[in-house]
Scaffold this active site. Structure first.
Site, PDB file in Angstrom:
ATOM      1  N   ASP A  59     -11.262  23.637  26.217  1.00 33.44           N
ATOM      2  CA  ASP A  59     -12.427  22.738  26.162  1.00 33.44           C
ATOM      3  C   ASP A  59     -12.091  21.499  25.344  1.00 33.44           C
ATOM      4  O   ASP A  59     -12.888  20.554  25.267  1.00 33.44           O
ATOM      5  CB  ASP A  59     -13.684  23.453  25.652  1.00 33.44           C
ATOM      6  CG  ASP A  59     -13.531  23.989  24.248  1.00 33.44           C
ATOM      7  OD1 ASP A  59     -12.416  23.964  23.715  1.00 33.44           O
ATOM      8  OD2 ASP A  59     -14.555  24.438  23.674  1.00 33.44           O
ATOM      9  N   SER A  60     -10.872  21.451  24.790  1.00 34.63           N
ATOM     10  CA  SER A  60     -10.365  20.228  24.165  1.00 34.63           C
ATOM     11  C   SER A  60     -10.327  19.093  25.188  1.00 34.63           C
ATOM     12  O   SER A  60     -10.231  17.923  24.812  1.00 34.63           O
ATOM     13  CB  SER A  60      -8.968  20.459  23.576  1.00 34.63           C
ATOM     14  OG  SER A  60      -8.138  21.103  24.516  1.00 34.63           O
ATOM     15  N   ASP A  98     -11.128  28.026  29.033  1.00 37.69           N
ATOM     16  CA  ASP A  98     -12.084  28.117  27.940  1.00 37.69           C
ATOM     17  C   ASP A  98     -13.481  28.095  28.520  1.00 37.69           C
ATOM     18  O   ASP A  98     -13.790  27.236  29.349  1.00 37.69           O
ATOM     19  CB  ASP A  98     -11.958  26.836  27.090  1.00 37.69           C
ATOM     20  CG  ASP A  98     -11.486  27.119  25.693  1.00 37.69           C
ATOM     21  OD1 ASP A  98     -11.686  28.242  25.197  1.00 37.69           O
ATOM     22  OD2 ASP A  98     -10.908  26.187  25.094  1.00 37.69           O
ATOM     23  N   LYS A 128     -11.365  32.394  27.908  1.00 41.90           N
ATOM     24  CA  LYS A 128     -11.296  32.430  26.433  1.00 41.90           C
ATOM     25  C   LYS A 128     -12.680  32.139  25.873  1.00 41.90           C
ATOM     26  O   LYS A 128     -13.374  31.245  26.358  1.00 41.90           O
ATOM     27  CB  LYS A 128     -10.286  31.399  25.917  1.00 41.90           C
ATOM     28  CG  LYS A 128     -10.248  31.340  24.377  1.00 41.90           C
ATOM     29  CD  LYS A 128      -8.985  30.672  23.864  1.00 41.90           C
ATOM     30  CE  LYS A 128      -9.017  29.180  23.790  1.00 41.90           C
ATOM     31  NZ  LYS A 128     -10.115  28.615  22.969  1.00 41.90           N
ATOM     32  N   GLU A 130     -14.764  31.752  21.975  1.00 43.14           N
ATOM     33  CA  GLU A 130     -14.576  31.609  20.528  1.00 43.14           C
ATOM     34  C   GLU A 130     -15.494  32.569  19.774  1.00 43.14           C
ATOM     35  O   GLU A 130     -16.627  32.810  20.198  1.00 43.14           O
ATOM     36  CB  GLU A 130     -14.896  30.166  20.109  1.00 43.14           C
ATOM     37  CG  GLU A 130     -13.951  29.143  20.697  1.00 43.14           C
ATOM     38  CD  GLU A 130     -14.223  27.727  20.179  1.00 43.14           C
ATOM     39  OE1 GLU A 130     -15.092  27.541  19.317  1.00 43.14           O
ATOM     40  OE2 GLU A 130     -13.531  26.809  20.667  1.00 43.14           O
ATOM     41  N   GLU A 197      -6.521  30.066  14.969  1.00 43.72           N
ATOM     42  CA  GLU A 197      -6.447  28.614  14.760  1.00 43.72           C
ATOM     43  C   GLU A 197      -6.677  28.244  13.294  1.00 43.72           C
ATOM     44  O   GLU A 197      -7.659  28.663  12.667  1.00 43.72           O
ATOM     45  CB  GLU A 197      -7.474  27.891  15.647  1.00 43.72           C
ATOM     46  CG  GLU A 197      -7.435  26.373  15.437  1.00 43.72           C
ATOM     47  CD  GLU A 197      -8.087  25.551  16.537  1.00 43.72           C
ATOM     48  OE1 GLU A 197      -8.503  26.114  17.556  1.00 43.72           O
ATOM     49  OE2 GLU A 197      -8.166  24.320  16.367  1.00 43.72           O
TER      50      GLU A 197
END
Ligand code: KIV
Length: 295
Positions: A59-60, A98, A128, A130, A197
């Site tokens: 999602d970056s 993501d 993925k 978070e 991270e």
């Protein structure tokens, strides 16, 4: 359907990656896992052909490719759009997407439905999400629905407002203990791997030893089972100072700027295009210039 223990064609699968961790314990020649982000067809294809193990549609994308200030504005439809383009470029690597902020934070059934869209419409092999302990139920439900899950603990950019900024996590005994608990929960819920991270390397080492699934570090030191970087950071294609862990392997930003300047100068001074770069009329067809002179 053929039943084979290993596809034998170099295709990276979830079981392969999990097996690599268990083999690495006894065999120091087992290679670390490599992961990079991709958001479009050409970069995905280049990195797949160069041999990366996991391609992550992070999602970056919201920050490095769409110009947002954080990852939060990314919509599910935008994430799917980029993931479909990456899918067309990836043959060998494992493709992970993501789940964007908001697509898994409400009702679990809706989150499972959204994750299935990544599988059915964009062809991913895993998603993925978070978060640690608080994602236990979600990870278990996704795993039950045959969707492999990559966890992500430590600095979780979707929590930027709750965390008060992008800071290294787990620097106090209490927060380090929480990250260890988070990682264990993610494993217990059924995740096949976990991104660590921005945390002290000593903590990442401890987590890597404590869990049986591969840890993929970013700003978490060299002892993780694998590493991930944001492609634009490693290529020098961002506009802020890169974090200290983001080694720059190329300065593609400078290459693009120089190429564009050269092109503009060539057009303006008449050296582009040349006659060799032009199409020509067949010799039996008179040019417009000749016709107008004859008239
Ligand atoms: O979105 C992303 O690029 C990521 C990686 C940094 C792991 O989550």
């Amino acid at each position: 359907m053929r039943i084979v223990p290993n596809q034998g064609n170099g295709k990276i699968t979830v079981p392969d990656l999990m097996q690599r961790k268990s083999l690495a314990a006894a065999n120091s020649t087992i290679k670390k896992i490599t992961c990079l982000t991709a958001y479009d067809y050409p970069t995905a294809r280049l990195m797949d052909e160069a041999g990366v193990d996991i391609v992550l549609v992070g999602d970056s994308v919201a920050m490095v490719a769409l110009g947002h200030e954080s990852t939060l504005p990314l919509t599910l439809e935008e994430a799917l759009h980029h993931t479909k383009a990456v899918r067309r470029g990836v043959k060998r690597a494992l493709l992970v997407a993501d789940m964007p902020y908001g697509s898994y934070h409400g009702e679990i059934n809706e989150a499972v439905h959204n994750a299935m869209r990544f599988v059915k419409e964009a062809g991913v092999e895993a998603v993925k999400v978070e978060g640690g302990e608080r994602r236990l139920e979600l990870i278990a439900r996704l795993t039950e629905a045959e969707i492999p899950v990559m966890g992500h603990v430590g600095l979780t950019p979707q929590s930027v407002n709750a965390l008060g900024g992008y800071r290294v996590q787990g620097k106090t005994p209490g927060t380090a203990e929480q990250l260890l608990r988070d990682s264990r929960s993610v494993e217990a819920a059924g995740a096949f791997s976990i991104v660590l991270e921005a945390m002290p390397r000593e903590l990442a080492f401890e987590i890597t030893k404590a869990v049986h699934i591969p840890t993929i570090g970013i700003g978490a030191g060299p002892d993780c089972d694998g590493q991930v970087l944001v492609l634009h950071d490693m290529l020098g294609l961002t506009f802020q100072d890169a974090p200290k862990f983001a080694r720059r392997y190329a300065n593609v930003g400078e290459i693009i700027s120089n190429a564009v300047r050269e092109y503009c100068a060539d057009v303006q001074n008449g050296s582009f295009p040349t006659d060799a770069e032009s199409y020509h009329a067949p010799s039996n067809v008179k040019s417009r210039k000749t016709i107008s002179i004859e008239r």
